[in-house]
Design an enzyme around this catalytic site. Structure first.
Site: not given
Ligand code: KE4
Length: 436
Positions: A144, A239, A267
């Site tokens: 993801y 990533d 994060k």
């Molecule tokens: P955000 O747009 O959510 O800040 O980041 C996206 C993203 C990008 N790359 C990686 C490896 C990530 O894990 C994420 C976001 N992680 C999820 C948790 N698995 C966010 C939680 C959610 O979507 O509520």
């Protein structure tokens, strides 16, 4: 534990917010039941609106490596807020953050700060396409990288939890440049790249996968990918939104001693406030507007509050912290495995500094299909049993558990006691159902 206030809030939230939440995985659809509405958090703990207290292994999905409400972080936010919350103009804190990132991550010469991991990935991919003049990207099944249209293809995390790996609303044309390979399968990856090498701009990978549960790269997998990228003039994007400053002082690239061409962050570098960043060699980053022709912008990019919270967080992260975080994670992982074995429950427990996952299966887990084939029903039952014991795990088998500096001996002991009870209850519960 009673959840009357959470349930009432969830009822109202469902009238106003799709699914009652602002991010799908929070809705507990991966485990059943209603989500808890959290009122406050401190150290390794969260408490909900019904005053139930839990040891927290979500940690806001990664940012809270220091534990919740760390005084240095809270102080930095409060002090900075007195001076204004956003200027829409450069400020010193952005330069300080950029300097910290480039000092700590050897592969970074320049960075661009944005407001989320999704934005960071969008910027990195647009930049890679511009730099190489090619359009296709390769991502891994179950990974993801945020919710950009062209990446919601066999995505992990919330998308997989809701079994909507290919989101509605994404026109087929938008994903025609997105190629897919299974994680930890270098042969299939190599065949795919050979077939499209002239058109592939970049490979984007979670160097340690955290969105299909925690799945580590097999020995040599990342190194082979880097070699294939170099041979075919393809940019390698790590990533590290999740792994950055979590698994090692220099993220996964430090752990594996591998330099990607571009890295994305999020994060932890925002200390719990909205943030993202992408960066790499100057010769690539100089293409980003206004220095170059690759446009990318953001009203709140480099926001002083997020910078202050992120800087305060990063300044607390020294090698001693990582050593202790590594030991705590190992202790948890080893304990969970031993307790499940004692109860006669087959599990795989994956762990890396600051993160772990438990899969209910006697099979090796090296890619998404192995997670999907695991006993997801058992995971759901385990989630709720642990919740009843005051342990708040991520509400999905496709997510990772996050350990903070504040998870001490008491929290680990309490977690393992809860797991011991839960495994034994699972054993009888699933024996009754006649499933092993
Ligand atoms: P955000 O747009 O959510 O800040 O980041 C996206 C993203 C990008 N790359 C990686 C490896 C990530 O894990 C994420 C976001 N992680 C999820 C948790 N698995 C966010 C939680 C959610 O979507 O509520």
């Amino acid at each position: 534990m009673q959840n009357k206030k959470s349930d009432n809030l969830f009822k109202k939230a469902n009238l106003l917010l799709p699914g009652g939440v602002n991010s799908p995985v929070r809705a507990f659809r991966g485990v059943g039941g209603n989500p808890l509405f959290i009122e406050k958090a401190w150290g390794a703990y969260i408490s909900d609106v019904d005053k139930n207290i839990y040891i927290d292994y979500v940690g806001s999905w990664g940012p809270m490596i220091l534990g919740h409400a760390h005084p240095k972080v809270t102080e930095a936010i409060c002090e900075t807020a007195q001076l204004g919350t956003s200027f829409g103009a450069p400020c010193k804190l952005e330069v300080e953050m950029a300097e910290l990132l480039c000092q700590r991550i050897p592969s970074l010469e320049k960075v661009r700060l944005v407001n989320s991991g999704t934005e960071a990935v969008m910027g990195a991919i647009r930049l890679a396409r511009a730099y190489t003049g090619k359009n296709k990207i390769v991502k891994f099944i179950g990974a993801y990288h945020g919710h950009a249209d062209y990446l919601l293809v066999k995505a992990g995390s919330g998308a997989m939890t809701l079994s909507q790996p290919d989101s509605l609303g994404v026109p087929k044309e938008f994903v025609k440049h997105t190629l897919l390979a299974p994680y930890n399968d270098i042969k299939k990856f190599d065949t795919l790249v050979k077939k499209h090498s002239q058109d592939v701009a970049a490979i984007i990978i979670e160097p340690i996968a955290g969105n299909m549960g925690l799945v580590l790269p097999q020995k040599g997998f990342l190194q082979a990918i880097k070699r294939i990228c170099q041979k075919n003039k393809i940019l390698l994007i790590f990533d590290e939104v999740m792994t950055g400053f979590r698994v090692h002082p220099q993220g996964a690239q430090g752990l594996f001693n591998l330099k990607p061409d571009l890295t994305t962050f999020g994060k932890i570098i925002g200390g719990g406030l909205p943030v993202g960043a992408y960066g790499g060699a100057g010769k690539i980053m100089n293409l980003v507007s206004p220095q170059g022709p690759v446009y990318q912008a953001g009203t709140l990019s480099g926001n002083p509050l997020a910078m202050a919270a992120g800087i305060a967080t990063l300044k607390q992260l020294n090698s001693k912290v990582y050593l202790s975080l590594q030991k705590k994670t190992e202790r948890l992982a080893k304990g969970l495995k031993e307790l499940a074995d004692q109860a006669g429950i087959s599990v795989q427990v994956h762990a890396v500094c600051g993160m772990f996952s438990i899969f209910f299966t006697d099979q090796k887990v090296s890619q998404l299909k192995d997670v999907q084939a695991s006993r997801l029903e058992m995971f759901k039952a385990f989630f709720h049993l642990m919740l009843q014991h005051g342990i708040y795990l991520p509400p999905s088998p496709f997510e990772a558990c996050f350990v903070s500096v504040k998870h001490g001996e008491n929290e680990i002991a309490k977690t393992l006691r809860a797991a011991k009870d839960s495994f034994f209850i699972l054993k009888s519960k699933f024996r009754e159902k006649g499933t092993k």
